[in-house]
Scaffold this motif. Structure first.
Motif, PDB file in Angstrom:
ATOM      1  N   ASN A  39      -6.157  27.707  38.480  1.00 48.11           N
ATOM      2  CA  ASN A  39      -7.442  27.194  38.983  1.00 48.11           C
ATOM      3  C   ASN A  39      -7.391  26.546  40.364  1.00 48.11           C
ATOM      4  N   PHE A  40      -6.193  26.320  40.901  1.00 43.17           N
ATOM      5  CA  PHE A  40      -6.069  25.717  42.234  1.00 43.17           C
ATOM      6  C   PHE A  40      -5.395  26.745  43.146  1.00 43.17           C
ATOM      7  N   LYS A  41      -6.216  27.541  43.791  1.00 42.90           N
ATOM      8  CA  LYS A  41      -5.688  28.672  44.565  1.00 42.90           C
ATOM      9  C   LYS A  41      -4.763  28.231  45.712  1.00 42.90           C
ATOM     10  N   ASP A  42      -5.055  27.047  46.288  1.00 45.82           N
ATOM     11  CA  ASP A  42      -4.270  26.562  47.443  1.00 45.82           C
ATOM     12  C   ASP A  42      -2.862  26.126  47.046  1.00 45.82           C
ATOM     13  N   ILE A  43      -2.691  25.757  45.800  1.00 48.10           N
ATOM     14  CA  ILE A  43      -1.462  25.046  45.430  1.00 48.10           C
ATOM     15  C   ILE A  43      -0.407  25.978  44.838  1.00 48.10           C
ATOM     16  N   LYS A  89       3.312  25.027  45.579  1.00 51.96           N
ATOM     17  CA  LYS A  89       4.464  24.150  45.360  1.00 51.96           C
ATOM     18  C   LYS A  89       4.083  22.724  45.753  1.00 51.96           C
ATOM     19  N   PRO A  90       4.812  21.727  45.274  1.00 51.80           N
ATOM     20  CA  PRO A  90       4.430  20.346  45.613  1.00 51.80           C
ATOM     21  C   PRO A  90       4.738  19.997  47.062  1.00 51.80           C
ATOM     22  N   THR A  91       3.912  19.170  47.656  1.00 47.85           N
ATOM     23  CA  THR A  91       4.222  18.639  48.985  1.00 47.85           C
ATOM     24  C   THR A  91       5.298  17.556  48.811  1.00 47.85           C
ATOM     25  N   ILE A 117       5.276  14.410  49.543  1.00 43.76           N
ATOM     26  CA  ILE A 117       4.781  13.146  48.978  1.00 43.76           C
ATOM     27  C   ILE A 117       4.501  13.328  47.488  1.00 43.76           C
ATOM     28  N   GLN A 118       4.053  14.496  47.090  1.00 40.92           N
ATOM     29  CA  GLN A 118       3.825  14.752  45.657  1.00 40.92           C
ATOM     30  C   GLN A 118       5.145  14.719  44.887  1.00 40.92           C
ATOM     31  N   LYS A 119       6.192  15.322  45.479  1.00 41.40           N
ATOM     32  CA  LYS A 119       7.508  15.290  44.823  1.00 41.40           C
ATOM     33  C   LYS A 119       7.951  13.853  44.653  1.00 41.40           C
ATOM     34  N   GLN A 153       0.084   7.406  52.527  1.00 41.01           N
ATOM     35  CA  GLN A 153       0.321   8.839  52.738  1.00 41.01           C
ATOM     36  C   GLN A 153      -0.438   9.343  53.944  1.00 41.01           C
ATOM     37  N   THR A 154       0.006  10.494  54.426  1.00 39.81           N
ATOM     38  CA  THR A 154      -0.800  11.172  55.443  1.00 39.81           C
ATOM     39  C   THR A 154      -2.025  11.726  54.718  1.00 39.81           C
ATOM     40  N   PRO A 155      -3.222  11.530  55.269  1.00 32.84           N
ATOM     41  CA  PRO A 155      -4.414  11.964  54.536  1.00 32.84           C
ATOM     42  C   PRO A 155      -4.361  13.457  54.191  1.00 32.84           C
ATOM     43  N   THR A 158      -2.657  15.052  51.883  1.00 32.80           N
ATOM     44  CA  THR A 158      -1.379  15.669  51.516  1.00 32.80           C
ATOM     45  C   THR A 158      -1.213  15.776  49.999  1.00 32.80           C
ATOM     46  N   GLY A 159      -2.291  15.571  49.272  1.00 25.18           N
ATOM     47  CA  GLY A 159      -2.262  15.880  47.839  1.00 25.18           C
ATOM     48  C   GLY A 159      -1.960  14.708  46.919  1.00 25.18           C
ATOM     49  N   VAL A 160      -2.105  13.480  47.392  1.00 20.01           N
ATOM     50  CA  VAL A 160      -1.787  12.324  46.547  1.00 20.01           C
ATOM     51  C   VAL A 160      -2.757  12.231  45.359  1.00 20.01           C
ATOM     52  N   SER A 161      -4.067  12.354  45.617  1.00 24.01           N
ATOM     53  CA  SER A 161      -5.035  12.251  44.518  1.00 24.01           C
ATOM     54  C   SER A 161      -4.804  13.353  43.495  1.00 24.01           C
ATOM     55  N   THR A 162      -4.478  14.544  43.977  1.00 23.94           N
ATOM     56  CA  THR A 162      -4.210  15.650  43.052  1.00 23.94           C
ATOM     57  C   THR A 162      -3.002  15.308  42.185  1.00 23.94           C
ATOM     58  N   ALA A 163      -1.941  14.795  42.822  1.00 25.42           N
ATOM     59  CA  ALA A 163      -0.726  14.449  42.066  1.00 25.42           C
ATOM     60  C   ALA A 163      -1.016  13.350  41.043  1.00 25.42           C
ATOM     61  N   ASP A 207      -7.029   3.795  44.415  1.00 25.33           N
ATOM     62  CA  ASP A 207      -7.052   4.774  45.512  1.00 25.33           C
ATOM     63  C   ASP A 207      -7.861   4.198  46.677  1.00 25.33           C
ATOM     64  N   GLU A 208      -7.529   4.638  47.885  1.00 25.30           N
ATOM     65  CA  GLU A 208      -8.159   4.105  49.105  1.00 25.30           C
ATOM     66  C   GLU A 208      -8.135   2.566  49.026  1.00 25.30           C
ATOM     67  N   ALA A 209      -6.947   2.049  48.736  1.00 26.74           N
ATOM     68  CA  ALA A 209      -6.810   0.617  48.437  1.00 26.74           C
ATOM     69  C   ALA A 209      -7.226  -0.278  49.598  1.00 26.74           C
ATOM     70  N   ILE A 224     -12.544  12.147  50.698  1.00 28.07           N
ATOM     71  CA  ILE A 224     -13.202  13.360  50.212  1.00 28.07           C
ATOM     72  C   ILE A 224     -12.647  14.586  50.944  1.00 28.07           C
ATOM     73  N   ASP A 225     -12.216  15.519  50.151  1.00 29.97           N
ATOM     74  CA  ASP A 225     -11.637  16.745  50.691  1.00 29.97           C
ATOM     75  C   ASP A 225     -12.750  17.719  51.060  1.00 29.97           C
ATOM     76  N   MET A 226     -12.688  18.263  52.272  1.00 30.43           N
ATOM     77  CA  MET A 226     -13.719  19.220  52.686  1.00 30.43           C
ATOM     78  C   MET A 226     -13.037  20.482  53.188  1.00 30.43           C
ATOM     79  N   SER A 234      -7.684  14.071  60.065  1.00 32.26           N
ATOM     80  CA  SER A 234      -6.863  14.765  59.070  1.00 32.26           C
ATOM     81  C   SER A 234      -7.715  15.532  58.065  1.00 32.26           C
ATOM     82  N   ARG A 235      -9.014  15.259  58.044  1.00 32.52           N
ATOM     83  CA  ARG A 235      -9.927  15.984  57.155  1.00 32.52           C
ATOM     84  C   ARG A 235     -10.172  17.411  57.640  1.00 32.52           C
ATOM     85  N   CYS A 236      -9.965  17.629  58.984  1.00 30.66           N
ATOM     86  CA  CYS A 236     -10.102  18.996  59.497  1.00 30.66           C
ATOM     87  C   CYS A 236      -8.976  19.805  58.884  1.00 30.66           C
TER      88      CYS A 236
HETATM   89  N1  LIG Z   1       0.785  21.072  46.840  1.00 32.20           N
HETATM   90  C1  LIG Z   1      -0.318  21.463  47.442  1.00 32.20           C
HETATM   91  N2  LIG Z   1      -0.346  22.595  48.175  1.00 32.20           N
HETATM   92  C2  LIG Z   1      -1.488  22.997  48.806  1.00 32.20           C
HETATM   93  N3  LIG Z   1      -2.676  22.327  48.728  1.00 32.20           N
HETATM   94  C3  LIG Z   1      -2.699  21.188  48.005  1.00 32.20           C
HETATM   95  C4  LIG Z   1      -1.533  20.689  47.324  1.00 32.20           C
HETATM   96  N4  LIG Z   1      -1.875  19.555  46.672  1.00 32.20           N
HETATM   97  C5  LIG Z   1      -3.170  19.334  46.931  1.00 32.20           C
HETATM   98  N5  LIG Z   1      -3.666  20.312  47.722  1.00 32.20           N
HETATM   99  C6  LIG Z   1      -5.042  20.438  48.216  1.00 32.20           C
HETATM  100  O1  LIG Z   1      -5.152  19.590  49.349  1.00 32.20           O
HETATM  101  C7  LIG Z   1      -6.441  18.989  49.389  1.00 32.20           C
HETATM  102  C8  LIG Z   1      -6.311  17.476  49.526  1.00 32.20           C
HETATM  103  O2  LIG Z   1      -5.721  16.979  48.346  1.00 32.20           O
HETATM  104  P1  LIG Z   1      -5.941  15.466  47.883  1.00 32.20           P
HETATM  105  O3  LIG Z   1      -7.381  15.124  47.894  1.00 32.20           O
HETATM  106  O4  LIG Z   1      -5.172  15.313  46.622  1.00 32.20           O
HETATM  107  O5  LIG Z   1      -5.208  14.712  49.081  1.00 32.20           O
HETATM  108  P2  LIG Z   1      -5.088  13.141  49.326  1.00 32.20           P
HETATM  109  O6  LIG Z   1      -3.731  12.906  49.873  1.00 32.20           O
HETATM  110  O7  LIG Z   1      -5.440  12.403  48.099  1.00 32.20           O
HETATM  111  O8  LIG Z   1      -6.184  12.892  50.418  1.00 32.20           O
HETATM  112  P3  LIG Z   1      -6.714  11.444  50.917  1.00 32.20           P
HETATM  113  O9  LIG Z   1      -5.682  10.909  51.795  1.00 32.20           O
HETATM  114  O10 LIG Z   1      -7.969  11.709  51.650  1.00 32.20           O
HETATM  115  O11 LIG Z   1      -6.956  10.629  49.691  1.00 32.20           O
HETATM  116  C9  LIG Z   1      -7.157  19.437  48.112  1.00 32.20           C
HETATM  117  O12 LIG Z   1      -7.984  20.529  48.436  1.00 32.20           O
HETATM  118  C10 LIG Z   1      -6.057  19.901  47.218  1.00 32.20           C
HETATM  119  O13 LIG Z   1      -6.475  20.917  46.325  1.00 32.20           O
END
Ligand SMILES: Nc1ncnc2c1ncn2[C@@H]1O[C@H](COP(=O)(O)OP(=O)(O)OP(=O)(O)O)[C@@H](O)[C@H]1O
Length: 629
Positions: free
Chosen positions: A100-104, A106-108, A110-112, A128-130, A132-137, A250-252, A538-540, A565-567
């Motif tokens: 269901n997550f086409k972009d993902i 492997k872990p970044t 910061i996710q690792k 984290q760098t905005p 980079t997938g923290v909320s997803t992790a 989040d967004e502390a 918010i991811d755009m 970083s949202r771009c």
């Molecule tokens: N491992 C990954 N590989 C590729 N894309 C990813 C990965 N993890 C998350 N993403 C995608 O990257 C986007 C941003 O993810 P997320 O919102 O988790 O980042 P974030 O670090 O929490 O952002 P913010 O700093 O704004 O809170 C989302 O579209 C998510 O699906």
């Protein structure tokens, strides 16, 4: 659901409008409480690690992770991790990620780091760098944690995710919905629910859901809304927090920073009068939860804190320490910037930054590149100048907010109409400037940020007059997902129609390409309009243009960095690549880069503002590029 826990708070306990004394009142009510219930809090045993890790041996990729006077057992070494599977995530979650997550794939990094550290006995503070997938992790972790291993007959909340806005709450909700898409046999409302202050109808819908499914495993909430429910004898029992194991903030920097605060009171419009509701909630929640655990368990298992933000500063770990929240579980700091104002994460290489000013004089009105003063880097990065710098950076915003408060305060006196008309002149100049820039950029779909004091409705009307169609962030009709709402005018019959778009449709050229027959009748806004706090986190997907109308739309360098970083021009793994800039220039040309454009107008661009803006940009290492031909 008649646990003694629900007698915890006396009727007199009130949260909205709370200030520091709320905490004292909550503490007193806590002191009177006692429970006989046997509760066990889950936590994975801490000492089964294969290797002990001191600070010197910590994962090199997490270079700035520091262990606070302690040693922890790392059960997973993030350096050796290549896949999410190696981070011990449960198979159904892994399957959902790949499906269901086409972009993902492997872990970044910061996710690792985060997911590996969360397998050990630690709390985390992560900068984290905005994007980079923290909320997803963290969503994966919360779902993976699930009910924990607690032998308890009634449902309860295991993970609380505190967010600052409705929009971020809904984004989390969308992520969980996606993660659970194929879990058709489970009742999703028993797994996660979302709470935030809203209209009476929306709040009542939240409550109805909560009553039918009390104690969801994961509660995504704003602090004010949770305080609303906890203060009320009737509603408190639907949010059983006595078994909570994880508290994510989040967004502390927007929620629990000691430097800024949002009022708990619905009616309160001033930002400074109260202690942050995030801190009030944490103080209450942690004391309550710890007290119950201590009373009912032989072994005390501390709450795990996960505090994260792309704009985290040192005041937060200091505040956590001062409250004693690092006493029971070591607090690992990941990715914090050194003190002295230097940001270690630089502006993304695939985004260029532009500053422009709208000028009106005898020659007419036009947009020109802004002339910013040069900032001496040695002076800028001298730690001794830190205080001076932050004052310099915030002084303009402060003066501006004082002016706006004065305007609000004087609503009823005769001067107010003059002040308000002055304000609307500001606004119309911003929109004129934006119109010129938008046309010059061939109407590329954009995110436009306006200052807090500008009315959203006024801005939508002002843009409509200029033939610019506006979408705004909103909740879907069932209030469970974040979408973009676009109200458009139809010709025959003449009426106004609402259209909802998923976040990934808005900036996607596939949907904007009118030559594509399948999308040609698709009503599409030209831009998304928002204020900074609502768009934070918010991811755009596919966004490539961000316009900040007015310097005070983006307060300080970190917010500029966060929005740039949202771009999402290149992918998450490539964008930090040092050679990316050259690569982009060579292969695609600079026009293919993302753009962040800060628009000012003549009237607000004095020396004070230009210096503050130049400092903010220098701190994030931006080379400002000319935009106008
Ligand atoms: N491992 C990954 N590989 C590729 N894309 C990813 C990965 N993890 C998350 N993403 C995608 O990257 C986007 C941003 O993810 P997320 O919102 O988790 O980042 P974030 O670090 O929490 O952002 P913010 O700093 O704004 O809170 C989302 O579209 C998510 O699906």
């Amino acid at each position: 659901m008649n646990s003694p826990i629900y007698r915890l708070l006396p009727v007199s306990f009130r949260a909205p409008g709370a200030n520091a004394s709320t905490v004292q009142r909550l503490s007193r009510s806590l002191a009177r409480f006692s429970t006989s219930r046997s509760v066990t809090i889950s936590s994975s045993p801490a000492n089964q690690g294969k290797h002990t890790c001191s600070e010197a041996k910590q994962n090199k990729r997490l270079r700035s992770a520091t262990l606070e006077n302690t040693r922890i057992e790392l059960k997973i070494d993030p350096r050796k991790v290549k896949t999410f599977g190696e981070l011990n995530i449960k198979p159904p979650i892994l399957e959902s990620i790949s499906k269901n997550f086409k972009d993902i794939e492997k872990p970044t990094n910061i996710q690792k780091g985060i997911l590996a550290l969360l397998r050990s006995d630690a709390s985390l503070v992560v900068r984290q760098t905005p994007g980079t997938g923290v909320s997803t992790a963290l969503s994966m972790y919360a779902l993976d944690f699930g009910k924990g291993v607690v032998p308890c007959p009634t449902p309860f909340v295991t993970t609380i995710i505190l967010v600052h806005s409705k929009e971020l709450a809904l984004q989390y909700s969308t992520t969980f919905k996606k993660l659970l898409k194929d879990a058709t046999s489970v009742d999703k409302n028993s797994i996660y629910q979302t709470l935030y202050r809203s209209t009476p109808e929306e709040e009542s819908a939240q409550l109805t859901l909560l009553k039918s499914n009390p104690g969801p495993n994961i509660l995504i909430t704003t602090p004010t809304r949770l305080l609303d429910l906890l203060e009320n004898d009737e509603t408190r029992r639907f949010v059983p927090i006595y078994n909570t194991s994880n508290l994510v903030v989040d967004e502390a920097d927007l929620l629990i920073s000691t430097k800024s605060s949002i009022s708990t009171a619905k009616s309160d419009t001033s930002n400074n009068a109260h202690e942050s509701p995030g801190i009030i909630l944490m103080q209450f929640l942690i004391r309550l939860r710890n007290r119950i655990v201590r009373e009912n368990n032989k072994k005390f298992i501390p709450l795990r804190l996960i505090i994260t933000s792309s704009a985290l500063q040192h005041d937060i770990p200091i505040m956590l320490h001062n409250n004693g929240w690092d006493k029971d579980r070591p607090l690992i700091k990941v990715g914090m910037d050194p003190s002295g104002g230097r940001f270690t994460s630089r502006f993304p290489a695939d985004v260029s930054c532009h500053c422009v000013t709208y000028q009106t004089d005898s020659l007419g009105s036009r947009v020109i590149d802004t002339k910013l003063p040069t900032i001496d880097k040695d002076w800028l990065f001298n730690p001794q100048n830190e205080l001076l710098l932050s004052m310099e950076e915030s002084s303009h915003a402060f003066n501006r907010s004082k002016k706006i408060s004065a305007m609000k305060g004087s609503k009823n006196n005769q001067k107010s109409s003059i002040l308000f008309s002055e304000c609307s002149t500001f606004e119309s100049d911003y929109f004129d400037a934006f119109q010129i820039l938008f046309e010059q950029d061939k109407r590329t779909p954009s995110l436009v940020i306006i200052p807090d004091h500008v009315s959203m409705n006024g801005a939508i009307k002002a843009l409509a007059k200029r033939n610019i169609k506006v979408g705004v962030l909103d909740s879907s009709e069932d209030s469970s997902e974040l979408i973009v709402k676009y109200i458009h005018q139809t010709q025959s019959p003449v009426s106004r129609k609402r259209h909802f778009l998923a976040m990934d449709e808005v900036f996607n050229t596939k949907y904007n390409n009118t030559e594509d027959i399948s999308y040609s009748s698709y009503p599409q806004p030209d831009i998304v309009l928002s204020k900074y706090a609502n768009i934070r986190g918010i991811d755009m997907p596919s966004l490539s243009r961000v316009y900040a109308l007015g310097f005070d739309s983006l307060p300080g360098g970190r917010s500029i960095f966060t929005m740039a970083s949202r771009c999402r021009v290149s992918n998450i793994f490539d964008r930090r690549n040092k050679s990316l800039n050259e690569l982009l220039d060579k292969n695609l040309g600079p026009e293919k880069k993302g753009k962040l454009i800060i628009v000012s107008i003549d009237q607000d661009f004095g020396n004070e503002v230009s210096k503050a803006l130049a400092i903010s940009l220098a701190k994030i290492g931006v080379n400002v590029t000319p935009l106008m031909k």
